[in-house]
Design an enzyme around this catalytic site. Structure first.
Site, PDB file in Angstrom:
ATOM      1  N   LYS A  13      -7.157   7.604   0.318  1.00 13.17           N
ATOM      2  CA  LYS A  13      -7.424   8.909   0.953  1.00 13.17           C
ATOM      3  C   LYS A  13      -6.264   9.886   0.700  1.00 13.17           C
ATOM      4  O   LYS A  13      -6.485  11.020   0.303  1.00 13.17           O
ATOM      5  CB  LYS A  13      -7.614   8.757   2.479  1.00 13.17           C
ATOM      6  N   ARG A  88     -10.692   9.190  13.716  1.00 14.56           N
ATOM      7  CA  ARG A  88     -10.760   7.734  13.655  1.00 14.56           C
ATOM      8  C   ARG A  88     -11.582   7.154  14.808  1.00 14.56           C
ATOM      9  O   ARG A  88     -11.758   5.933  14.867  1.00 14.56           O
ATOM     10  CB  ARG A  88      -9.352   7.143  13.714  1.00 14.56           C
ATOM     11  N   ARG A 127       2.124  -1.530  -1.831  1.00 11.09           N
ATOM     12  CA  ARG A 127       2.744  -0.389  -1.140  1.00 11.09           C
ATOM     13  C   ARG A 127       3.865  -0.867  -0.214  1.00 11.09           C
ATOM     14  O   ARG A 127       4.877  -0.200  -0.051  1.00 11.09           O
ATOM     15  CB  ARG A 127       1.674   0.386  -0.355  1.00 11.09           C
ATOM     16  N   ARG A 133       6.804   0.493   4.292  1.00 14.22           N
ATOM     17  CA  ARG A 133       6.214   1.012   5.527  1.00 14.22           C
ATOM     18  C   ARG A 133       5.959  -0.159   6.464  1.00 14.22           C
ATOM     19  O   ARG A 133       5.219  -1.083   6.113  1.00 14.22           O
ATOM     20  CB  ARG A 133       4.879   1.695   5.175  1.00 14.22           C
ATOM     21  N   ARG A 144      -4.752  -3.120  11.564  1.00 17.31           N
ATOM     22  CA  ARG A 144      -5.246  -1.798  11.143  1.00 17.31           C
ATOM     23  C   ARG A 144      -6.652  -1.894  10.567  1.00 17.31           C
ATOM     24  O   ARG A 144      -7.511  -1.051  10.840  1.00 17.31           O
ATOM     25  CB  ARG A 144      -4.287  -1.188  10.106  1.00 17.31           C
TER      26      ARG A 144
HETATM   27  P1  AMP Z   1      -2.334   6.202   8.452  1.00 14.90           P
HETATM   28  O1  AMP Z   1      -1.169   6.673   7.664  1.00 14.90           O
HETATM   29  O2  AMP Z   1      -3.461   7.209   8.468  1.00 14.90           O
HETATM   30  O3  AMP Z   1      -2.819   4.837   8.033  1.00 14.90           O
HETATM   31  O4  AMP Z   1      -1.858   6.079   9.955  1.00 14.90           O
HETATM   32  C1  AMP Z   1      -0.780   5.225  10.325  1.00 14.90           C
HETATM   33  C2  AMP Z   1      -0.883   4.914  11.810  1.00 14.90           C
HETATM   34  O5  AMP Z   1      -0.782   6.124  12.572  1.00 14.90           O
HETATM   35  C3  AMP Z   1      -2.188   4.277  12.252  1.00 14.90           C
HETATM   36  O6  AMP Z   1      -2.205   2.876  12.054  1.00 14.90           O
HETATM   37  C4  AMP Z   1      -2.197   4.651  13.733  1.00 14.90           C
HETATM   38  O7  AMP Z   1      -1.277   3.880  14.479  1.00 14.90           O
HETATM   39  C5  AMP Z   1      -1.664   6.070  13.703  1.00 14.90           C
HETATM   40  N1  AMP Z   1      -2.744   7.060  13.482  1.00 14.90           N
HETATM   41  C6  AMP Z   1      -2.877   7.903  12.408  1.00 14.90           C
HETATM   42  N2  AMP Z   1      -3.952   8.679  12.545  1.00 14.90           N
HETATM   43  C7  AMP Z   1      -4.545   8.318  13.715  1.00 14.90           C
HETATM   44  C8  AMP Z   1      -5.714   8.752  14.397  1.00 14.90           C
HETATM   45  N3  AMP Z   1      -6.515   9.710  13.893  1.00 14.90           N
HETATM   46  N4  AMP Z   1      -6.005   8.162  15.591  1.00 14.90           N
HETATM   47  C9  AMP Z   1      -5.206   7.219  16.106  1.00 14.90           C
HETATM   48  N5  AMP Z   1      -4.109   6.746  15.515  1.00 14.90           N
HETATM   49  C10 AMP Z   1      -3.756   7.292  14.316  1.00 14.90           C
END
Ligand code: AMP
Length: 188
Positions: A13, A88, A127, A133, A144
């Protein structure tokens, strides 16, 4: 133009969103990036979400909706927005509809990147090595993926019901996926 780019963690994404920023001048709104920036800055918000993110769980709807609202307000008049990692949950999707509706706008496309679980695991392992990360470690990643399947995938019928959902094979190479995304956006 408002695009929701949808898919499990590791689907590509962010990579595709960044291409659209470069090629079309759209604004990428990644709640994950915003939360990571908050952590880096050491803000109260950053401290509050750190443990939740490291475990791979979702932070509260209230927090991410407020972040998105702030960015939409700051970037009024932009040619387009790419929502990356948001919404989400169903509550977030409904909040996004309301926020855009209040600006006489709406979600125009939802593009789902389909990638099988084995390929996701391989990508995330890579990654983790490259970017370190914390939430890419195998234990957090399993949480996740589970959050995606339980809380986020149920959004698909929501968008399908609105006639907005388009599917793309996210296993193809980056250029091929970008081409497929562009063809969908250029249909308008
Ligand atoms: P991402 O980089 O989008 O995978 O997000 C990393 C982490 O940030 C996720 O595993 C959640 O802990 C938090 N996070 C990011 N976006 C959201 C969202 N829309 N709703 C809830 N938690 C989020």
């Amino acid at each position: 133009m408002n695009l929701v780019i949808f898919g499990p963690p590791g689907a590509g994404k962010g990579t595709q969103a960044k291409r659209l920023v470069t090629e079309r001048g759209y604004i990428q709104l990644s709640t994950g990036d915003m939360l990571r920036a908050a952590r880096k800055s050491g803000s109260e918000l950053g401290q509050k979400v750190a443990g939740i993110m490291d475990r791979g769980e979702l932070v509260s709807d209230e927090i991410v909706i407020a972040l998105i609202k702030e960015q939409l307000d700051l970037n009024k008049g932009a040619p387009g927005f790419i929502f990356d990692g948001f919404p989400r949950t169903l509550a977030q999707a409904e909040a996004l509809d309301a926020l855009l509706g209040s600006q006489s706008s709406q979600v125009d496309h939802v593009i789902r990147l389909n990638v099988d679980d084995k390929a996701l695991l391989d990508r995330i392992a890579l990654r983790f090595e490259e970017q370190k990360r914390d939430d890419d470690n195998p234990t957090a990643f399993a949480v996740r993926l589970n959050a995606y399947n339980k809380q986020t995938a149920p959004l698909l019928p929501y968008y399908q019901g609105k006639g907005l959902l388009k599917e793309i094979n996210g296993m193809d190479d980056i250029d091929a996926v970008a081409g497929a995304v562009s063809r969908i956006l250029d249909l308008d």
